[in-house]
Design a protein around this motif. Sequence first.
Motif, PDB file in Angstrom:
ATOM      1  N   TYR A 156      38.955 -32.155 -38.807  1.00 36.02           N
ATOM      2  CA  TYR A 156      40.104 -32.709 -38.078  1.00 36.02           C
ATOM      3  C   TYR A 156      39.702 -33.707 -37.004  1.00 36.02           C
ATOM      4  N   SER A 184      30.924 -26.913 -34.976  1.00 37.53           N
ATOM      5  CA  SER A 184      32.383 -27.003 -34.883  1.00 37.53           C
ATOM      6  C   SER A 184      32.951 -25.802 -34.117  1.00 37.53           C
ATOM      7  N   PHE A 230      43.670 -24.879 -36.912  1.00 39.24           N
ATOM      8  CA  PHE A 230      43.340 -25.802 -35.819  1.00 39.24           C
ATOM      9  C   PHE A 230      44.646 -26.387 -35.274  1.00 39.24           C
ATOM     10  N   LEU A 267      36.420 -22.533 -26.264  1.00 41.99           N
ATOM     11  CA  LEU A 267      35.132 -21.972 -26.666  1.00 41.99           C
ATOM     12  C   LEU A 267      33.981 -22.841 -26.162  1.00 41.99           C
ATOM     13  N   MET A 307      42.344 -25.705 -25.644  1.00 39.99           N
ATOM     14  CA  MET A 307      42.210 -25.928 -27.087  1.00 39.99           C
ATOM     15  C   MET A 307      41.884 -24.575 -27.698  1.00 39.99           C
ATOM     16  N   VAL A 362      41.553 -22.153 -31.465  1.00 36.75           N
ATOM     17  CA  VAL A 362      41.396 -22.126 -32.913  1.00 36.75           C
ATOM     18  C   VAL A 362      41.384 -20.654 -33.307  1.00 36.75           C
TER      19      VAL A 362
HETATM   20  C1  LIG Z   1      41.105 -32.844 -33.108  1.00 36.26           C
HETATM   21  S1  LIG Z   1      40.551 -31.256 -33.565  1.00 36.26           S
HETATM   22  C2  LIG Z   1      38.827 -31.478 -33.446  1.00 36.26           C
HETATM   23  C3  LIG Z   1      38.039 -30.367 -34.113  1.00 36.26           C
HETATM   24  C4  LIG Z   1      36.545 -30.561 -33.904  1.00 36.26           C
HETATM   25  N1  LIG Z   1      36.061 -31.719 -34.620  1.00 36.26           N
HETATM   26  C5  LIG Z   1      35.743 -29.338 -34.313  1.00 36.26           C
HETATM   27  O1  LIG Z   1      34.814 -29.473 -35.130  1.00 36.26           O
HETATM   28  O2  LIG Z   1      35.992 -28.272 -33.763  1.00 36.26           O
HETATM   29  C6  LIG Z   1      40.948 -30.373 -32.105  1.00 36.26           C
HETATM   30  C7  LIG Z   1      41.174 -28.910 -32.403  1.00 36.26           C
HETATM   31  O3  LIG Z   1      39.926 -28.266 -32.571  1.00 36.26           O
HETATM   32  C8  LIG Z   1      39.972 -26.963 -32.014  1.00 36.26           C
HETATM   33  N2  LIG Z   1      39.041 -26.915 -30.877  1.00 36.26           N
HETATM   34  C9  LIG Z   1      38.282 -27.929 -30.430  1.00 36.26           C
HETATM   35  N3  LIG Z   1      37.521 -27.541 -29.392  1.00 36.26           N
HETATM   36  C10 LIG Z   1      37.805 -26.247 -29.186  1.00 36.26           C
HETATM   37  C11 LIG Z   1      37.340 -25.263 -28.260  1.00 36.26           C
HETATM   38  N4  LIG Z   1      36.407 -25.570 -27.338  1.00 36.26           N
HETATM   39  N5  LIG Z   1      37.829 -24.012 -28.341  1.00 36.26           N
HETATM   40  C12 LIG Z   1      38.744 -23.691 -29.271  1.00 36.26           C
HETATM   41  N6  LIG Z   1      39.239 -24.573 -30.180  1.00 36.26           N
HETATM   42  C13 LIG Z   1      38.769 -25.829 -30.130  1.00 36.26           C
HETATM   43  C14 LIG Z   1      41.416 -26.741 -31.581  1.00 36.26           C
HETATM   44  O4  LIG Z   1      42.128 -26.208 -32.675  1.00 36.26           O
HETATM   45  C15 LIG Z   1      41.871 -28.154 -31.293  1.00 36.26           C
HETATM   46  O5  LIG Z   1      43.279 -28.256 -31.341  1.00 36.26           O
END
Ligand SMILES: C[S@@+](CC[C@H](N)C(=O)[O-])C[C@H]1O[C@@H](n2cnc3c(N)ncnc32)[C@H](O)[C@@H]1O
Length: 254
Positions: free
Chosen positions: A117, A144, A187, A210, A244, A246
């Motif tokens: 994403y 990720s 996500f 996270l 953020m 997940v």
């Molecule tokens: C645009 S996407 C990017 C994902 C990213 N490339 C990855 O590999 O995690 C953004 C989403 O990733 C997840 N995400 C990214 N960073 C996060 C974190 N530190 N803790 C929890 N979820 C996270 C959340 O679902 C958020 O809405």
Amino acid sequence: MRTLLCIGIGMGEPDLVTPEAARALARADVVFAMDKGRGSDALNARRRSLYDALVPDGSARFVTLPDPVRDRESDDYLGAVGAWTDERAERYARFLRDELPDGGCAAFLVWGDPAFYDSTLRVAEEIQSAGYLDLTVEVHPGISSVQLLAARHSISVTRVGRAVTFTTGRRLRDEGLPVGVDDVVVFLDGECSFAGLPAAGLDIYWGANLGTPSEVLIGGPLEKVSTSIVEARGRVSGENGWVMDVYLLRRTRP
Ligand SMILES: C[S@@+](CC[C@H](N)C(=O)[O-])C[C@H]1O[C@@H](n2cnc3c(N)ncnc32)[C@H](O)[C@@H]1O
């Protein structure tokens, strides 16, 4: 020929960046960051301090690009994202041409891993295929958020012989749990869409922010922990100005 390094930086913690990604970072002449509004400053500050920690004598220039505004009201979701990608490609290409001499290396520090994403690779492909400039694209993977989620809960995302679906909060809200799949990673859910599902027979493994000091984890049967997750999400957002999260939804009685 210019080089674009798409570097997965995990959650911005030096310990969660691979040595390969750190070496790539050290080659950058220019580091691009996007200004995406709310929460952007905090994440870009983490990118900057990561660079300083991993490349202490580095002299890369940091350039912040204003992100084009995406049409979030459009009924044509994919069309709106396509137009937004085109606009980003044109904007990135202009900056690459203007800010980077021929033979130079620019880096995008991609949150988590570019394979999940993230639009950076789509935009890079558009720059190449539209012929804006000659560009070599290199991808260096990162950890990720989904990998960190699994590690923090000490679980495997896959179960023996089963399929896993990666999806978004919007699809979960609109379509419910995908049929025939027992494990779903969600996500981009700003609305706690899990709370609208029939919860019986589902476990949830949830994590917010996270890999950062404000990390929160909650796991258990969805019917028992759903309310605490909604509360925790609101609290983390209030305390930090951004959140953020997940999560993995797992059928316990497939
Ligand atoms: C645009 S996407 C990017 C994902 C990213 N490339 C990855 O590999 O995690 C953004 C989403 O990733 C997840 N995400 C990214 N960073 C996060 C974190 N530190 N803790 C929890 N979820 C996270 C959340 O679902 C958020 O809405």
